[in-house]
Design a protein around this motif. Sequence first.
Motif, PDB file in Angstrom:
ATOM      1  N   PHE A 232       0.800  -8.935  -4.906  1.00 35.92           N
ATOM      2  CA  PHE A 232      -0.303  -7.984  -4.866  1.00 35.92           C
ATOM      3  C   PHE A 232      -0.470  -7.319  -6.225  1.00 35.92           C
ATOM      4  CE2 PHE A 232       1.098  -8.156  -0.436  1.00 35.92           C
ATOM      5  CZ  PHE A 232      -0.108  -8.200   0.261  1.00 35.92           C
ATOM      6  N   ILE A 233      -1.682  -6.834  -6.474  1.00 31.26           N
ATOM      7  CA  ILE A 233      -1.920  -6.007  -7.650  1.00 31.26           C
ATOM      8  C   ILE A 233      -2.460  -4.671  -7.169  1.00 31.26           C
ATOM      9  CG2 ILE A 233      -4.262  -6.907  -8.087  1.00 31.26           C
ATOM     10  CD1 ILE A 233      -3.575  -6.612 -11.104  1.00 31.26           C
ATOM     11  N   SER A 234      -1.915  -3.596  -7.714  1.00 31.05           N
ATOM     12  CA  SER A 234      -2.326  -2.249  -7.339  1.00 31.05           C
ATOM     13  C   SER A 234      -3.296  -1.700  -8.371  1.00 31.05           C
ATOM     14  CB  SER A 234      -1.087  -1.342  -7.241  1.00 31.05           C
ATOM     15  OG  SER A 234      -1.444  -0.052  -6.799  1.00 31.05           O
TER      16      SER A 234
ATOM     17  N   TYR B  60       1.827  -4.935 -10.634  1.00 28.04           N
ATOM     18  CA  TYR B  60       2.098  -5.990  -9.658  1.00 28.04           C
ATOM     19  C   TYR B  60       3.244  -5.626  -8.729  1.00 28.04           C
ATOM     20  CZ  TYR B  60      -1.010  -8.987 -12.326  1.00 28.04           C
ATOM     21  OH  TYR B  60      -2.111  -9.512 -12.942  1.00 28.04           O
ATOM     22  N   ILE B  61       3.075  -6.036  -7.459  1.00 27.00           N
ATOM     23  CA  ILE B  61       4.088  -5.803  -6.432  1.00 27.00           C
ATOM     24  C   ILE B  61       4.356  -7.134  -5.740  1.00 27.00           C
ATOM     25  CG2 ILE B  61       4.740  -4.486  -4.382  1.00 27.00           C
ATOM     26  CD1 ILE B  61       2.482  -2.505  -5.115  1.00 27.00           C
TER      27      ILE B  61
ATOM     28  N   ARG C 288       9.165   1.205 -10.601  1.00 21.12           N
ATOM     29  CA  ARG C 288      10.011   0.021 -10.673  1.00 21.12           C
ATOM     30  C   ARG C 288      10.943  -0.014  -9.475  1.00 21.12           C
ATOM     31  NH1 ARG C 288      14.439  -1.470 -15.435  1.00 21.12           N
ATOM     32  NH2 ARG C 288      14.831  -3.622 -14.733  1.00 21.12           N
ATOM     33  N   VAL C 289      11.036  -1.158  -8.832  1.00 17.66           N
ATOM     34  CA  VAL C 289      11.964  -1.289  -7.719  1.00 17.66           C
ATOM     35  C   VAL C 289      13.337  -1.654  -8.280  1.00 17.66           C
ATOM     36  CG1 VAL C 289      11.561  -3.758  -7.259  1.00 17.66           C
ATOM     37  CG2 VAL C 289      12.246  -2.232  -5.396  1.00 17.66           C
TER      38      VAL C 289
ATOM     39  N   CYS D  81       0.831  -1.200   0.000  1.00 14.05           N
ATOM     40  CA  CYS D  81       0.000   0.000   0.000  1.00 14.05           C
ATOM     41  C   CYS D  81       0.868   1.253   0.000  1.00 14.05           C
ATOM     42  CB  CYS D  81      -0.921  -0.016   1.216  1.00 14.05           C
ATOM     43  SG  CYS D  81      -2.052   1.377   1.312  1.00 14.05           S
ATOM     44  N   SER D  82       1.881   1.256   0.857  1.00 12.51           N
ATOM     45  CA  SER D  82       2.792   2.402   0.943  1.00 12.51           C
ATOM     46  C   SER D  82       3.563   2.593  -0.352  1.00 12.51           C
ATOM     47  CB  SER D  82       3.762   2.186   2.113  1.00 12.51           C
ATOM     48  OG  SER D  82       4.742   3.195   2.152  1.00 12.51           O
ATOM     49  N   TYR D  83       3.967   1.488  -0.966  1.00 17.72           N
ATOM     50  CA  TYR D  83       4.772   1.572  -2.189  1.00 17.72           C
ATOM     51  C   TYR D  83       3.940   2.015  -3.385  1.00 17.72           C
ATOM     52  CZ  TYR D  83       8.105   0.266  -5.814  1.00 17.72           C
ATOM     53  OH  TYR D  83       8.967   0.291  -6.887  1.00 17.72           O
ATOM     54  N   GLY D  84       2.755   1.424  -3.547  1.00 18.01           N
ATOM     55  CA  GLY D  84       1.941   1.710  -4.724  1.00 18.01           C
ATOM     56  C   GLY D  84       1.109   2.963  -4.617  1.00 18.01           C
ATOM     57  N   GLY D  85       0.915   3.462  -3.387  1.00 22.00           N
ATOM     58  CA  GLY D  85       0.146   4.678  -3.211  1.00 22.00           C
ATOM     59  C   GLY D  85      -1.350   4.497  -3.378  1.00 22.00           C
ATOM     60  N   SER D  86      -1.818   3.254  -3.390  1.00 19.18           N
ATOM     61  CA  SER D  86      -3.248   2.968  -3.487  1.00 19.18           C
ATOM     62  C   SER D  86      -3.514   1.607  -2.863  1.00 19.18           C
ATOM     63  CB  SER D  86      -3.724   2.987  -4.944  1.00 19.18           C
ATOM     64  OG  SER D  86      -3.086   1.970  -5.699  1.00 19.18           O
ATOM     65  N   ARG D  87      -4.781   1.263  -2.742  1.00 25.83           N
ATOM     66  CA  ARG D  87      -5.145   0.002  -2.101  1.00 25.83           C
ATOM     67  C   ARG D  87      -4.695  -1.184  -2.954  1.00 25.83           C
ATOM     68  NH1 ARG D  87     -11.339  -2.170  -1.130  1.00 25.83           N
ATOM     69  NH2 ARG D  87     -10.782  -4.166  -0.135  1.00 25.83           N
TER      70      ARG D  87
END
Length: 430
Positions: free
Chosen positions: A396-398, A369-370, A404-405, A329-335
């Motif tokens: 997870f899917i955002s 995807y994360i 990109r990490v 959530c923190s990385y993608g900025g959305s649920r």
Amino acid sequence: MTLLDSEGILLCIMRKLPSVLARTLTSRTTGSPVLPDMFEVRNKLRDIVGASTNWSDHVQAMQERKALHTLLAKRQEDLPARRMKDSYLEVILPLGSQPEIREKYLNVHNSVRFGRILEDLDSLGVLICYTHTKQEMQPKSPLSIVTALVDKINLCKKIIYPDCDIKFTGNVSWVGKTSMEVTMHMLQLHDGDYSPVLDATFVMVARDPENKRPAFVNPLVPEGPEEEKIFKQGELNKLRRIDFSTASLLKMAPTAEERNIVHDIFLNTLDTKTVSFRSRKLPPNSVWMEDTKLKGLQICHPQERNIFNRIFGGFLMRKAFELGWATACSYGGSRPFIVSVDDIMFQKPVEIGSLLLLSAQVCYTEKNYIQIRVHTEVYDANTREHHTTNIFHFTFISENEVPRVVPNTYGESMLYLDGKRHFDAVMKEI
């Protein structure tokens, strides 16, 4: 086939079990099956093992189990063979018909907490194995059955509704000498019909009454071509796990293709002004892997104990998932929405009173995807030693495409490749 349809539902293939496996725990009262709920599942487990409901009595309860050693089989051949339908169970989670239990399962987005589902799957998997190994003349089981591995959990739906009944089904699908594979399905009631939500495969191991040594379990005899196929898939799953472990980046060097991936990442992060091996520059729309970490600490209280007075594996999975979700959530900025859980190895039991340290990190990304890796370890304050207990892998899917990490060190590059391997395996499954 796209992974998200117009309603945002993840598509996956759910394996169908033969209708002959329709069996329930409880008797019929009004002409239709009365399914047990998760509360009954956990009570049944305590009865099977003879576990105390009071923490203060646990030492005596465990002492009494020592006498059950004499009931263990000396050889697997001495145990009667079982069929898949012998272990088949159906359990209800009455979120729709019993609103008073919803709050425990409710998240802030008004859907079901997936971490709670992980706990329920773990309890059900253990009970299924005890059903497979049950001896009619023995009121208490001499076996200590524990979760060794969560092989995979693939989801078909983005959202699990908090006001509709859920049904779990499952049975033993493959058996070794001391281990059992359990296949479980979760369905949710909509418009009078149960529709698939997820498909899970766990591996359980049987040990002696003191949970110290392996113990033999009843062999499994498949009936008919469909069950033969399910049993064969269990064999293939075991071989796949062995191959995946053998090729681990902790044991073997990356493949030629993977080495090229790492080198390309390195070249893309070089500072063109200095052209130095030490000077690195983050590409646009990217995040250094080091900056994606979230950490947590859990004091392991008696409340979270299992029937063997260690910390409940489902509780560990819930805590790891929730930290992994927060990281995504923190990385993608959305649920973010969970797509898959795979390859959770229970390496060491967690004792009550332990300090459990959790560390979550984004290790691979692709489009929306994360891939999250959560590492858990126990810390012994007396010896100041750390011991790894679990490594969790969540996909997870955002709602939106994510940055990109980018790994910066060789160790991070190996985490990146390991994350990519898990992600690729998940995509192949669904």
